[in-house]
Design an enzyme around this catalytic site. Structure first.
Site, PDB file in Angstrom:
ATOM      1  N   LYS A  46       0.843  -1.181   0.000  1.00  0.00           N
ATOM      2  CA  LYS A  46       0.000   0.000   0.000  1.00  0.00           C
ATOM      3  C   LYS A  46       0.890   1.247   0.000  1.00  0.00           C
ATOM      4  O   LYS A  46       1.839   1.348   0.780  1.00  0.00           O
ATOM      5  CB  LYS A  46      -0.917   0.003   1.224  1.00  0.00           C
ATOM      6  CG  LYS A  46      -2.009   1.068   1.194  1.00  0.00           C
ATOM      7  CD  LYS A  46      -3.023   0.849   2.310  1.00  0.00           C
ATOM      8  CE  LYS A  46      -4.191   1.816   2.178  1.00  0.00           C
ATOM      9  NZ  LYS A  46      -5.238   1.587   3.191  1.00  0.00           N
ATOM     10  N   GLU A  70     -20.547  -2.437   9.688  1.00  0.00           N
ATOM     11  CA  GLU A  70     -21.459  -1.562  10.420  1.00  0.00           C
ATOM     12  C   GLU A  70     -22.607  -2.330  11.074  1.00  0.00           C
ATOM     13  O   GLU A  70     -23.071  -1.955  12.157  1.00  0.00           O
ATOM     14  CB  GLU A  70     -22.022  -0.495   9.470  1.00  0.00           C
ATOM     15  CG  GLU A  70     -21.014   0.508   8.987  1.00  0.00           C
ATOM     16  CD  GLU A  70     -20.246   0.043   7.745  1.00  0.00           C
ATOM     17  OE1 GLU A  70     -19.424   0.827   7.233  1.00  0.00           O
ATOM     18  OE2 GLU A  70     -20.464  -1.109   7.292  1.00  0.00           O
ATOM     19  N   ARG A 126     -26.024   1.394   5.914  1.00  0.00           N
ATOM     20  CA  ARG A 126     -25.797  -0.035   5.721  1.00  0.00           C
ATOM     21  C   ARG A 126     -26.359  -0.887   6.865  1.00  0.00           C
ATOM     22  O   ARG A 126     -26.386  -2.110   6.759  1.00  0.00           O
ATOM     23  CB  ARG A 126     -24.299  -0.296   5.570  1.00  0.00           C
ATOM     24  CG  ARG A 126     -23.679   0.366   4.343  1.00  0.00           C
ATOM     25  CD  ARG A 126     -22.182   0.551   4.475  1.00  0.00           C
ATOM     26  NE  ARG A 126     -21.452  -0.696   4.587  1.00  0.00           N
ATOM     27  CZ  ARG A 126     -20.978  -1.380   3.542  1.00  0.00           C
ATOM     28  NH1 ARG A 126     -21.162  -0.941   2.325  1.00  0.00           N
ATOM     29  NH2 ARG A 126     -20.315  -2.486   3.730  1.00  0.00           N
TER      30      ARG A 126
END
Length: 583
Positions: free
Chosen positions: A244, A330, A358
């Site tokens: 990354k 979530e 969500r």
């Protein structure tokens, strides 16, 4: 430059394999130049350069379908599919979006900005292909952080019994936005350590074939892996290990803050626009850490976005076990908050409004049906929040204010916000959501109540003829509208309604006695919103004219807040003008 000659993957395939690393170097330079100037998703895009080149070199988009999860790693994909101009020419930097967008290109399958969706979306494409007897490859690209989302795990389970071509590329950089959390990452760690040979393989356990690529930034290795699965007749995972932020040392060494970057100086990494002063993240974190130190039952929950409430690495370490990151999940965060509250805990789950969408079912069923006294802090639910079509958070009022048993509070200042947060944490009667203001950090000398169990409206200024009821972070807009009315000789009333979920009938009836016009202001969609609830209370027979001001029901993308406010007549002058005209 090589990239200047590439208008589509067809042009890419004309290059020799030895030219591809040079192309990757060019793309990385272009990424750094634009990201330092405009900002954007930084680490994910730098890490996926080689993998994206290899995908388009081996597969045949758009006949082969590539579906990117979140799509915050698609800048290289856009460059290779006819949109390199948006990186080559600084005058055209704003001509493409930061996420996949079918309106831009036939190579983009969906407009996507939320996580953990690519496998399920690609499954739908693959199933439709099979039903029609077609043969193209279907590829889902997903990051390791996104695997913690429930939809991703559901998709993996369904994919295991596809019985036809379905390719999942797992981009594993051992990182979500912050560090990964969850038991499945033990499996990924073992796979990385054993170069894919560990028997503890979550993908094999789901019934998927498995290919491991030790260096996901090495183009020859990627080409070999992708060629081995092209035109496969069964579902397979290609697990690639990438870096990354690759190519920018600061991002490689500090992956969390460089997940997304504001404009910065490329040489030093320092931001071009230095922020200053207070922000609600730091305010929230310091308050919550104080509560934690005094009460071991207080805990903060995040779903992969710890800094939304100001919990950077240092504060997470300070909070210890009282800070819980469930990964990008979530639904689990919401249900977990309910369970903690039922057992005497004092949970606070902070989340962006766009992501709170969500977990609607968990809020309604797991929390509100059970009356669990959990606290939810809803952030960025505003015209001043994120402005991409996939990240707009202002649908929250319709979603939350109509659920029975849920109190949705709307503070107008820092002092009111902290008072509401404190009261919510300490009470044990009902679930509470708090709409964190987004119009900057506003302090007020007005006295704030300490108890929000009896929600009468606060009449801040008494006048006559016109009453402006301004919700939450639109309260300051209401103040300015009252001032504008005063300048034209109208002494208006100003009301802080405190909550988006309660109606103070007594206050509204009193207003109707001495006011001919009621104006409601809300930082959200008008249709089905809080203002329309106020209008329905008065009804056509009351003799009171009600003007509702909020936003039209529409999807907007990359908008400017001032333009939206003007388009919806949400300036002090226009509000005052409309109220005066209604008189």
């Amino acid at each position: 430059m090589i990239i200047e000659g590439i208008d589509s993957p067809v042009d890419l395939k004309k290059l020799g394999e030895r030219e591809l690393p040079s192309l990757a170097d060019e793309i990385r330079v272009l990424l750094l130049n634009k990201l330092s100037e405009k900002g954007g998703h930084f680490g994910p895009n730098l890490g996926m350069v080689e993998a994206t080149i290899a995908l388009h070199y081996v597969f045949d988009s758009p006949s082969d379908k590539i579906v990117f999860d979140v799509s915050h790693q698609t800048y290289t994909h856009k460059m290779l599919t006819g949109r390199a101009f948006a990186w080559l020419d600084s005058a055209r930097y704003d001509e493409v979006t930061g996420f996949t967008n079918p309106a831009e290109s036939e190579h983009d399958q969906f407009t996507i900005g939320h996580t953990s969706t690519s496998i399920s979306l690609a499954l739908g494409i693959a199933k439709a292909r099979d039903l029609q007897g077609a043969k193209e490859n279907v590829i889902a690209v997903i990051g390791d952080g996104s695997l913690s989302g429930g939809e991703a795990l559901e998709g993996l389970s369904v994919a295991g019994e596809m019985g036809s071509n379905f390719i999942i590329v797992v981009n594993d950089n051992d990182m979500s936005i912050a560090e990964n959390h969850g038991g499945l990452y033990t499996s990924l760690s073992k796979l990385r350590a054993t170069e894919g040979k560990s028997a503890d393989n979550i993908f094999s356990a789901m019934g998927l074939d498995y290919v491991f690529v030790k260096d996901g930034n090495d183009i020859p290795s990627l080409l070999t892996a992708f060629r081995s699965v092209k035109d496969s007749s069964k579902p397979v995972v290609v697990h690639i290990v990438t870096q990354k932020g690759k190519g920018y040392k600061l991002a490689e060494e500090n992956r969390e803050p460089w997940h997304y970057a504001q404009p910065f100086d490329l040489g030093t990494g320092k931001p071009r626009r230095v922020g200053g002063g207070e922000n609600y993240g730091n305010i929230s974190a310091e308050f919550l850490l104080g509560k934690m130190k005094n009460d071991s039952r207080v805990a903060v929950i995040t779903a992969g976005t710890p800094t939304i409430l100001g919990f950077d690495k240092k504060r997470r370490d300070e909070a210890g076990s009282q800070f819980i990151d469930v990964g990008i999940a979530e639904e689990t965060a919401t249900a977990m908050a309910s369970g903690m509250a039922r057992r005497g805990g004092k949970p606070v789950f902070g989340v962006y409004g766009t992501f709170f969408q969500r977990c609607y079912d968990q809020v309604q069923q797991d929390v509100c049906v059970n009356g669990s006294a959990a606290t939810f802090v809803v952030c960025g639910a505003s015209v001043w929040g994120m402005n991409g079509v996939t990240h707009i958070g202002w649908y929250d009022i319709q979603m939350l204010s109509h659920i029975p048993n849920l109190l949705y509070l709307a503070p107008t200042s820092v002092e009111e916000y902290l008072s509401m947060l404190d009261w919510s944490i300490e009470q044990d009667k009902l679930p509470v959501a708090i709409r964190q203001p987004s119009n900057g950090v506003v302090h007020s000398s007005r006295a704030v109540r300490k108890d929000y169990g009896d929600l009468s409206y606060d009449v801040v200024k008494r006048g006559k003829d016109v009453a402006i009821i301004a919700l939450g972070d639109f309260f300051q807009l209401g103040e300015k509208a009252v001032e504008s009315l005063s300048a034209s000789g109208i002494d208006a009333t100003l009301v802080n309604p405190v909550s988006a979920s309660c109606i103070d009938g007594e206050c509204l009836k009193e207003l109707a006695k001495s006011h001919r016009v009621i104006v409601t202001l809300e930082d959200g969609i008008l249709s089905g919103g809080w203002g329309q609830t106020i209008a329905s209370f008065f009804g056509a027979e009351s003799g009171v004219k009600v003007i509702n001001r909020g936003y039209k029901k529409e999807f907007l993308d990359r908008f400017k807040a001032d333009d939206v406010l003007l388009d919806n007549r949400l300036t002090p002058e226009l509000i005052a003008s409309d109220a005066a005209a209604a008189l």
